[in-house]
Design a protein around this motif. Structure first.
Motif, PDB file in Angstrom:
ATOM      1  N   THR A 195       0.818  -1.222   0.000  1.00 43.75           N
ATOM      2  CA  THR A 195       0.000   0.000   0.000  1.00 43.75           C
ATOM      3  C   THR A 195       0.843   1.261   0.000  1.00 43.75           C
ATOM      4  N   ARG A 196       2.152   1.138   0.186  1.00 45.72           N
ATOM      5  CA  ARG A 196       3.010   2.316   0.161  1.00 45.72           C
ATOM      6  C   ARG A 196       3.161   2.869  -1.259  1.00 45.72           C
ATOM      7  N   TRP A 197       2.914   2.031  -2.258  1.00 46.95           N
ATOM      8  CA  TRP A 197       2.993   2.517  -3.645  1.00 46.95           C
ATOM      9  C   TRP A 197       1.745   3.343  -3.959  1.00 46.95           C
ATOM     10  N   PRO A 198       1.876   4.479  -4.632  1.00 51.22           N
ATOM     11  CA  PRO A 198       0.702   5.323  -4.898  1.00 51.22           C
ATOM     12  C   PRO A 198      -0.266   4.733  -5.906  1.00 51.22           C
ATOM     13  N   THR A 199       0.156   3.713  -6.650  1.00 46.55           N
ATOM     14  CA  THR A 199      -0.704   3.117  -7.673  1.00 46.55           C
ATOM     15  C   THR A 199      -1.064   1.679  -7.324  1.00 46.55           C
ATOM     16  N   ASN A 200      -1.152   1.370  -6.055  1.00 47.40           N
ATOM     17  CA  ASN A 200      -1.510   0.028  -5.604  1.00 47.40           C
ATOM     18  C   ASN A 200      -2.950   0.006  -5.125  1.00 47.40           C
ATOM     19  N   GLY A 201      -3.571  -1.187  -5.170  1.00 46.04           N
ATOM     20  CA  GLY A 201      -4.859  -1.378  -4.525  1.00 46.04           C
ATOM     21  C   GLY A 201      -5.992  -1.655  -5.490  1.00 46.04           C
ATOM     22  N   PRO A 202      -7.226  -1.518  -4.996  1.00 45.33           N
ATOM     23  CA  PRO A 202      -8.395  -1.779  -5.842  1.00 45.33           C
ATOM     24  C   PRO A 202      -8.594  -0.683  -6.876  1.00 45.33           C
ATOM     25  N   THR A 203      -9.339  -1.026  -7.895  1.00 45.85           N
ATOM     26  CA  THR A 203      -9.623  -0.088  -8.978  1.00 45.85           C
ATOM     27  C   THR A 203     -11.058   0.404  -8.904  1.00 45.85           C
ATOM     28  N   GLU A 204     -11.292   1.542  -9.518  1.00 47.62           N
ATOM     29  CA  GLU A 204     -12.649   2.026  -9.714  1.00 47.62           C
ATOM     30  C   GLU A 204     -13.295   1.244 -10.858  1.00 47.62           C
ATOM     31  N   VAL A 205     -14.563   1.487 -11.103  1.00 47.14           N
ATOM     32  CA  VAL A 205     -15.239   0.890 -12.257  1.00 47.14           C
ATOM     33  C   VAL A 205     -14.930   1.741 -13.480  1.00 47.14           C
ATOM     34  N   PHE A 206     -14.397   1.102 -14.533  1.00 46.54           N
ATOM     35  CA  PHE A 206     -13.979   1.844 -15.721  1.00 46.54           C
ATOM     36  C   PHE A 206     -15.018   1.808 -16.846  1.00 46.54           C
ATOM     37  N   GLY A 207     -15.612   0.645 -17.097  1.00 42.35           N
ATOM     38  CA  GLY A 207     -16.664   0.566 -18.090  1.00 42.35           C
ATOM     39  C   GLY A 207     -16.227   0.156 -19.483  1.00 42.35           C
ATOM     40  N   SER A 208     -14.973   0.435 -19.859  1.00 39.58           N
ATOM     41  CA  SER A 208     -14.515   0.078 -21.202  1.00 39.58           C
ATOM     42  C   SER A 208     -12.997   0.059 -21.245  1.00 39.58           C
ATOM     43  N   GLY A 209     -12.478  -0.610 -22.267  1.00 41.62           N
ATOM     44  CA  GLY A 209     -11.037  -0.617 -22.452  1.00 41.62           C
ATOM     45  C   GLY A 209     -10.486   0.772 -22.710  1.00 41.62           C
ATOM     46  N   ARG A 210     -11.211   1.585 -23.457  1.00 36.47           N
ATOM     47  CA  ARG A 210     -10.756   2.950 -23.732  1.00 36.47           C
ATOM     48  C   ARG A 210     -10.685   3.771 -22.450  1.00 36.47           C
ATOM     49  N   ALA A 211     -11.674   3.616 -21.581  1.00 42.18           N
ATOM     50  CA  ALA A 211     -11.672   4.372 -20.322  1.00 42.18           C
ATOM     51  C   ALA A 211     -10.484   3.977 -19.447  1.00 42.18           C
ATOM     52  N   TYR A 212     -10.155   2.690 -19.452  1.00 41.65           N
ATOM     53  CA  TYR A 212      -9.002   2.250 -18.673  1.00 41.65           C
ATOM     54  C   TYR A 212      -7.715   2.809 -19.272  1.00 41.65           C
ATOM     55  N   ALA A 213      -7.586   2.771 -20.588  1.00 40.85           N
ATOM     56  CA  ALA A 213      -6.395   3.320 -21.238  1.00 40.85           C
ATOM     57  C   ALA A 213      -6.258   4.813 -20.961  1.00 40.85           C
ATOM     58  N   ASP A 214      -7.370   5.546 -20.995  1.00 42.16           N
ATOM     59  CA  ASP A 214      -7.344   6.975 -20.671  1.00 42.16           C
ATOM     60  C   ASP A 214      -6.900   7.192 -19.230  1.00 42.16           C
ATOM     61  N   HIS A 215      -7.359   6.331 -18.339  1.00 37.71           N
ATOM     62  CA  HIS A 215      -6.979   6.402 -16.925  1.00 37.71           C
ATOM     63  C   HIS A 215      -5.468   6.235 -16.770  1.00 37.71           C
ATOM     64  N   LEU A 216      -4.894   5.249 -17.451  1.00 38.51           N
ATOM     65  CA  LEU A 216      -3.450   5.027 -17.350  1.00 38.51           C
ATOM     66  C   LEU A 216      -2.667   6.224 -17.887  1.00 38.51           C
ATOM     67  N   ARG A 217      -3.125   6.774 -19.011  1.00 40.63           N
ATOM     68  CA  ARG A 217      -2.432   7.933 -19.574  1.00 40.63           C
ATOM     69  C   ARG A 217      -2.475   9.113 -18.608  1.00 40.63           C
ATOM     70  N   LEU A 218      -3.605   9.297 -17.936  1.00 42.95           N
ATOM     71  CA  LEU A 218      -3.727  10.381 -16.958  1.00 42.95           C
ATOM     72  C   LEU A 218      -2.733  10.184 -15.816  1.00 42.95           C
ATOM     73  N   LEU A 219      -2.595   8.936 -15.346  1.00 38.88           N
ATOM     74  CA  LEU A 219      -1.642   8.662 -14.274  1.00 38.88           C
ATOM     75  C   LEU A 219      -0.215   8.974 -14.713  1.00 38.88           C
ATOM     76  N   VAL A 220       0.180   8.467 -15.878  1.00 35.16           N
ATOM     77  CA  VAL A 220       1.551   8.655 -16.337  1.00 35.16           C
ATOM     78  C   VAL A 220       1.836  10.135 -16.596  1.00 35.16           C
ATOM     79  N   ASP A 221       0.851  10.872 -17.086  1.00 38.15           N
ATOM     80  CA  ASP A 221       1.039  12.289 -17.372  1.00 38.15           C
ATOM     81  C   ASP A 221       1.312  13.113 -16.117  1.00 38.15           C
ATOM     82  N   THR A 222       0.931  12.598 -14.941  1.00 37.83           N
ATOM     83  CA  THR A 222       1.231  13.319 -13.696  1.00 37.83           C
ATOM     84  C   THR A 222       2.723  13.324 -13.403  1.00 37.83           C
ATOM     85  N   GLY A 223       3.465  12.381 -13.987  1.00 35.60           N
ATOM     86  CA  GLY A 223       4.881  12.273 -13.701  1.00 35.60           C
ATOM     87  C   GLY A 223       5.202  11.487 -12.454  1.00 35.60           C
TER      88      GLY A 223
END
Length: 379
Positions: A195-223
């Motif tokens: 749990t010390r990692w900021p990207t660990n744990g359960p996920t929210e409901v995404f609804g589609s593969g595109r929504a999940y891909a958008d989610h990952l891009r948003l995370l990586v864009d934070t740096g």
């Protein structure tokens, strides 16, 4: 990968493969050994690394720290073959470690005190620089199950529908009671360390593969995370294979328990995919509630109450596990895994999880170093 199974059309069975992270310990004292580089050189000579083997699945490879290695199995349809491959690659890791002067240990954390040393890899060096003590103190070992899926949308559709059940798999696999030479009071302290990692744990409901891909891009864009591979979620669509990767379990002391986790993971993914295809909505439980369920599973394992995935209220662990089996019953029947799963569950509740066995061995040996050497023999 084979095409996924569908109970309605009797298509081929979903394949399943397992990755295991294993500790390297001293043959006499049980202390962690920074020997992954030496062990992998031996494995490479034997043709047991992925580069030399030239195939996905069936290798001994590196992990974040020098005190651990990772094995992976080929994808299999039948659990008997999966268990055979899992034991075979444990043996290859054991043999390479022995030749290098160490033992392997299947434990979610090292029982003995340790100062981890990062494996010599550019990406691991970046992770250590970015995350400081979170990375440099991280020495945990998980069991990751890859279940074949037909598409990104199916993977995310199943992910949305299995997330409430994943704490049950953690409870069943709990195998990390010790941390830095002391009893943590948890059945799975690995789940706490993660749990010390900021990207660990359960996920929210995404609804589609595109929504999940958008989610990952948003995370990586934070740096903050270096890349999409740092999405250390309890389960995630794999970047490398057409699979949904269930990452929640501790590495299991007994390989039969790993196969049990794999069987239930496959059945969960299959059930979730069917529900997605039929348009059945997923449980909308908030991530905060799922984190509580995961904490409860890591704290008590199968020795106390778990949070029921349907009501999110405390309920005896055996009843929650039986609810899981009922939930995925059609998939277990379709793959012919029902009897094996029921036998594995009975064994867990009669003999205990890996954490139960670790504490029992310590009680018998009287000293943690002796206990670790014996647990390595059991591995």
């Amino acid at each position: 990968m084979n095409e996924p199974f569908s109970a309605s059309t009797q298509e081929p069975v979903r394949t399943v493969g397992v990755e295991e992270e294993l500790l390297l310990v001293d043959t006499e004292t049980g202390a962690p050994r920074s020997m992954a580089s030496q062990v992998l050189r031996v494995a490479r000579r034997h043709g047991d690394t992925e580069v030399d083997a030239g195939q996905a699945g069936g290798s001994v490879g590196p992990e974040l720290q020098e005190q651990q290695v990772e094995t992976d199995t080929p994808a299999e349809e039948h659990l008997a073959l999966l268990e055979m491959e899992l034991r075979r690659w444990r043996e290859k890791a054991r043999s390479a470690a022995a030749e290098a002067g160490a033992r392997i240990l299947a434990s979610g954390t090292t029982p003995m005190p340790v100062r981890p040393q990062a494996f010599d890899d550019a990406r691991y060096a970046q992770i250590t620089e970015q995350f400081g003590l979170t990375a440099s103190e991280q020495l945990t070992c998980g069991c990751h199950v890859h279940v074949s899926v037909a598409s990104d949308d199916e993977a995310v559709g199943a992910l949305d529908r299995i997330r409430s059940w994943l704490p049950v798999l953690l409870a069943m696999s709990a195998n990390s009671p010790f941390w830095q030479g002391a009893d943590s009071g948890y059945e799975s302290y690995r789940s706490q360390a993660m749990t010390r990692w900021p990207t660990n744990g359960p996920t929210e409901v995404f609804g589609s593969g595109r929504a999940y891909a958008d989610h990952l891009r948003l995370l990586v864009d934070t740096g903050v995370p270096l890349d999409e591979g740092m999405a250390y979620y309890d389960a995630r669509p794999s970047r490398s294979y057409p699979t949904l990767e269930v990452r929640v379990a501790d590495v299991c002391l007994d390989p039969r328990d790993a196969v049990l986790v794999a069987a239930l993971s496959r059945a969960l993914v299959g059930t979730g995919a069917v529900e997605w295809s039929l348009g059945r909505p997923p449980d909308a439980a908030p991530v905060a509630l799922l984190r509580l369920a995961m904490w409860q599973a890591g704290r008590h394992g199968l020795a106390g109450d778990l949070l029921d995935p349907l009501t999110h209220l405390p309920r005896p662990a055996r009843q929650v596990v039986e609810s899981l089996v009922a939930h995925v019953g059609e998939e277990l029947e379709a793959t012919g895994d029902t009897a094996r799963v029921e036998e594995g569950i009975d064994r867990l509740f009669s003999q205990g999880t890996g954490s139960t066995k670790q504490r029992a061995v310590l009680a018998e040996e009287g000293r943690l170093d002796r206990a670790v050497v014996r647990l390595a023999e059991l591995t």
